[in-house]
Design an enzyme around this catalytic site. Structure first.
Site, PDB file in Angstrom:
ATOM      1  N   LYS A  34       0.934  -1.154   0.186  1.00  0.00           N
ATOM      2  CA  LYS A  34      -0.172   0.054  -0.076  1.00  0.00           C
ATOM      3  C   LYS A  34       0.836   1.204   0.004  1.00  0.00           C
ATOM      4  CE  LYS A  34      -3.605  -2.681   0.659  1.00  0.00           C
ATOM      5  NZ  LYS A  34      -4.102  -3.206  -0.544  1.00  0.00           N
ATOM      6  N   CYS A  35       2.051   1.150  -0.720  1.00  0.00           N
ATOM      7  CA  CYS A  35       2.903   2.322  -0.608  1.00  0.00           C
ATOM      8  C   CYS A  35       2.913   3.043  -2.015  1.00  0.00           C
ATOM      9  CB  CYS A  35       4.370   1.517  -0.377  1.00  0.00           C
ATOM     10  SG  CYS A  35       5.736   3.055  -0.401  1.00  0.00           S
TER      11      CYS A  35
END
Length: 181
Positions: A34-35
């Site tokens: 989720k970066c």
């Protein structure tokens, strides 16, 4: 000492040794799903496909230490990476990569190649520096891992020969990889 002296856990929890990669050029990466840098997984897979037959092996270690950007469980991480980025290189068990609970491998990697700064021409570098300065200024101290997608290049004998921060795109590593294969 070399990276081949370290034991790690697979996503399913089995202990394995990095010794099994002796003779290969390794690219060890701490990842998160989720970066803002997560799209690098696609290009890392392309590097694996391009150079795998010549001895490159990418090995990923998910970590949730940076803004909780890895909320998934180990099996879910592997599935996400395969479905969304075509990843077929090993994704090992989620670990801490910095501070007191850091996996010894990452403490060793950071001790072998110090932090030399971010690529400030990368479009996300100013935002990343802002986040680090405002929310996590202690991350900038010393040589420990600063953020997700820090990449360490290891030669066939297990020596750490390069450190590339998250602001270095995977294809920028090609000349370094080609020099080792």
């Amino acid at each position: 000492m070399s990276v081949f002296d370290f034991k790690v856990k697979t996503a399913s929890g089995l202990t394995t040794s990095l010794e099994k990669y002796r003779g290969k050029v390794l690219l060890i990466v701490n990842t998160a799903t989720k970066c803002g840098f997560t799209p690098q997984l696609t290009d890392l897979q392309k590097l694996q496909e391009r150079y795998g037959d010549q001895g490159l092996q990418i090995v990923a270690f998910p970590s949730n230490q940076f803004a909780e950007q890895e909320p998934l469980k180990d099996g879910e991480i592997t599935e996400f990476c395969a479905l969304n980025h075509g990843v077929n290189f090993p994704i090992l068990k989620k670990v801490d990569v910095r501070d007191e609970n850091a996996h010894p491998l990452f403490t060793y990697l950071a001790s072998q190649k110090p932090f030399e700064g971010f690529n400030m021409s990368h479009p996300v570098s100013k935002l990343l520096m802002s986040i680090l300065n405002e929310r996590h200024p202690h991350y900038l101290q010393g040589d420990s891992i600063k953020w997700n997608f820090t990449k360490f290049l290891i030669d066939r004998e297990g020596n750490v020969v390069g450190r590339f921060e998250s602001t270095t795109e995977p294809f920028e590593l090609e000349p370094h990889i080609e020099a080792l294969i």
